[in-house]
Write an enzyme that holds these catalytic residues in place. Structure first.
Site, PDB file in Angstrom:
ATOM      1  N   MET A 159      13.315   0.745   2.859  1.00 53.33           N
ATOM      2  CA  MET A 159      12.979  -0.219   3.648  1.00 53.33           C
ATOM      3  C   MET A 159      12.891  -1.688   3.210  1.00 53.33           C
ATOM      4  SD  MET A 159      10.131   1.224   6.377  1.00 53.33           S
ATOM      5  CE  MET A 159       8.667   0.959   5.216  1.00 53.33           C
ATOM      6  N   ARG A 292       3.579   5.062   7.855  1.00 43.72           N
ATOM      7  CA  ARG A 292       2.217   4.997   7.982  1.00 43.72           C
ATOM      8  C   ARG A 292       1.544   6.315   7.937  1.00 43.72           C
ATOM      9  NH1 ARG A 292       1.724  -0.395  12.116  1.00 43.72           N
ATOM     10  NH2 ARG A 292       2.197  -1.904  10.571  1.00 43.72           N
ATOM     11  N   TYR A 431      -0.110  -0.391   1.340  1.00 41.02           N
ATOM     12  CA  TYR A 431       1.283  -0.017   1.630  1.00 41.02           C
ATOM     13  C   TYR A 431       1.339   0.066   3.520  1.00 41.02           C
ATOM     14  CZ  TYR A 431       3.741   2.031  -2.364  1.00 41.02           C
ATOM     15  OH  TYR A 431       4.471   2.208  -3.278  1.00 41.02           O
ATOM     16  N   GLU A 432       2.493  -0.427   3.767  1.00 43.04           N
ATOM     17  CA  GLU A 432       2.816  -0.211   5.405  1.00 43.04           C
ATOM     18  C   GLU A 432       1.798  -0.825   6.245  1.00 43.04           C
ATOM     19  OE1 GLU A 432       5.734   0.566   5.692  1.00 43.04           O
ATOM     20  OE2 GLU A 432       5.920   1.582   3.433  1.00 43.04           O
ATOM     21  N   GLY A 433       1.548  -2.169   5.888  1.00 48.06           N
ATOM     22  CA  GLY A 433       0.405  -2.773   6.720  1.00 48.06           C
ATOM     23  C   GLY A 433      -1.051  -2.714   5.977  1.00 48.06           C
TER      24      GLY A 433
END
Length: 581
Positions: A159, A292, A431-433
């Site tokens: 990503m 997530r 991570y991831e937000g």
């Protein structure tokens, strides 16, 4: 540094999460014996192949030279074995070469992967996210030529979101895509923090990249999603020339040293559109939501690894006398050490249950025949996802920190390995937000779904479980604590739904912790009830862990609820100047 895959705990947690009902209805070929065999095989692979590489990966890490990334020693060979044995394709659809197993089963397997070697697990984890995005939004060509090779593990996926000036605020990204006149695009720009952005474990790396066309609308409405492989893919599936993209460097990080975190430069790289123009952020969220939940499982895995090492050390390290026997004893016989170990174990079991429950709901949200059941499962999955991600990764850091503490001074020495778990765990809440973003998503979007009924229904179910606990003499107090926690969560929810803006955002993080604590207690309650009053020591631990959790975690619910409802007035009034020295 030894590791034993927690196969028995995972099988039990899956059962309590509703896995048996899921498989009986929607995966009849996956009977109990087959599921157990999958978990046992994964446990053997992670224990024998991945866990021994964890230490060397931390010490030597991935390397970068002459524009190329080389994986840490042994990692490329381990990845190829991972792919060859089919671990990369568990839940992918058979039409794309996958095995079509439940998402919940994949999560259970990946918990063991992350526990054995978190830096390794990040590579297939990102590939899973790319698989989901292309399966939903990919073109016929992408599904024919690229998707099967991602599913098989022949290639890996990434990503590409973050840029130096655009972290969580993706509206600020500047990577541009220009039409090439032949139906494709050329990408120009730089991305940072790209996990496993380059390596030598596979022949190709497929980058999913957010970029904007020159005439695109400003902000997030002008972002599109593109596929840019390291090597171009010919129409027969063979690899063509090297694309005009490359890593410029890899980051030197606090932990996960074996995971190459790349700065990626796109200099006219050829790319294909994925999905629709200007819908890139929505398409990328397919990847992010999948990642997530995987990151939540990552938190559980690293907590499990840290706990196993702390428990072994506590049984081996002799210091002082036991207050029970009066004799010289290992530190496991010190009440404070045993208290910490029980709390570590209870939080791991709670986080594991939350993540696997969310995985079962994801499967039901796709497969349930009744539309109302399908919609209800999907709504609860959406509610639980930010909690599974944030609460579980916070547990990972907390448990790893407690593991260092149990080791005492030896925990601060790198040779014992306890410090690595703590360093590795620390990235997961980012991570991831970040977990703060997860909390804002929970109070800003998820609570208001169906006018608040999704959380209301969950609270009602938890209250019923609390009542069921009171029917067991040994669990009456735990039931009272859980019921009190549910009431505090309901009151905090009502307050947030009636206070929007800064007030709700100020209470978001304590609210997510409150929700995670209470739902974690609910998970442990269900496990205690499912264990019954067994004579088996392993099952006897389930009600004991619930009682310990109730006394040490659920007891804090009123304080967290007070923090949720404190509002933002003090925050608005205080200036940075007032806080400075």
């Amino acid at each position: 540094m030894t590791f034993r895959a927690p196969v028995r705990d995972l099988a039990f947690a899956l059962k309590v999460a509703g896995f048996d009902e899921l498989t009986a209805k929607h995966f009849p070929e996956l009977d109990a014996d087959t599921a157990a065999a999958v978990l046992e095989a994964a446990g053997a692979f992670t224990t024998d192949v991945l866990a021994p590489l964890n230490r060397v990966g931390d010490q030597q890490g991935a390397s970068f030279a002459d524009g190329q990334v080389t994986a840490a020693p042994g990692f490329a060979e381990a990845y190829r074995a991972f792919a060859e044995q089919g671990w990369n394709s568990l839940s992918a659809e058979p039409e794309h070469g996958g095995q079509g197993l439940p998402k919940a089963m994949e999560l259970a397997v990946f918990e063991m992967v992350h526990a054995a070697n978190m830096a390794f697990g990040l590579c297939p984890m990102l590939t899973q996210a790319a698989i989901e995005a292309l399966a939903l939004h990919g073109t016929e060509r992408q599904k024919r030529l690229v998707l099967p090779r991602l599913v098989s593990g022949e290639w890996t996926g990434t990503m590409n979101l973050t840029e130096p000036q655009a972290g969580s605020d993706l509206a600020a990204l500047t990577t541009r895509a220009e039409p090439d006149g032949n139906g494709g695009y050329r990408l120009f720009g730089q991305k940072i923090f790209i996990t496993w952005g380059d390596h030598d474990a596979t022949d190709n790396v497929c980058h999913l990249v957010l970029a904007r066309l020159p005439d695109a609308p400003p902000g997030v409405k002008g972002i599109s999603l593109f596929l840019a492989p390291k090597f171009l893919v010919n129409e027969d599936g063979s690899l063509g020339e090297r694309n005009s993209l490359a890593p410029a460097s890899i980051e030197h990080k606090l932990g996960i040293h074996a995971s190459p975190t790349c700065v990626m430069v796109f200099e006219g790289a050829r790319a294909e559109l994925v999905g629709e123009l200007n819908q890139g952020l929505a398409h990328m969220f397919v990847m992010m939501n999948a990642a997530r939940l995987q990151v939540g499982v990552e938190g559980v895995g690293i907590a499990e690894r840290a706990f196993q090492q702390a428990l072994a050390y506590a049984q081996d390290r002799r210091q002082g006398r036991s207050p029970w026997s009066g004799e010289a004893a290992p530190i496991y016989d010190h009440p404070d050490i045993r208290r910490a170990l029980m709390l570590m174990k209870a939080k791991i079991e709670a986080a594991r249950g939350i993540c696997l429950t969310t995985g079962v709901l994801a499967d039901l949200g796709r497969l349930a025949e009744d539309p109302a059941r399908r919609a209800g499962a999907k709504a609860r999955q959406e509610l639980l996802t930010p909690i599974a991600k944030a609460w579980s990764t916070d547990v990972g850091v907390e448990v790893a920190s407690m593991g260092v503490q149990i080791h005492g001074g030896m925990g601060f020495i790198e040779e014992t390995g306890a410090a690595q778990h703590y360093r590795d765990a620390r990235i997961a809440p980012i991570y991831e937000g970040t977990n703060g973003i997860q909390a804002m998503d929970l109070v800003g979007r998820k609570l208001s779904m169906a006018e608040g009924s999704v959380m209301d229904e969950l609270c009602a179910e938890m209250a019923m479980t609390a009542e069921a606990l009171t029917e067991r003499r040994d669990l009456v107090e735990a039931g009272r604590r859980l019921a009190e926690g549910v009431r505090e969560l309901e009151a905090a929810t009502d307050w947030l739904l009636s206070h929007r803006g800064a007030d709700s955002l100020a209470g978001a993080t304590p609210y997510l912790k409150l929700a995670g604590d209470v739902i974690g207690g609910f998970v442990l309650a269900r496990q205690a009830l499912a264990a019954g009053e067994s004579d088996e020591a392993w099952l006897q631990a389930k009600p004991a862990l619930l009682r310990h959790y109730a006394a040490h975690v659920l007891a804090g619910a009123p304080g967290l609820a007070a923090a949720v409802t404190a509002g933002a007035e003090e925050l608005e009034a205080i200036s940075a100047e007032a806080l400075s020295a």
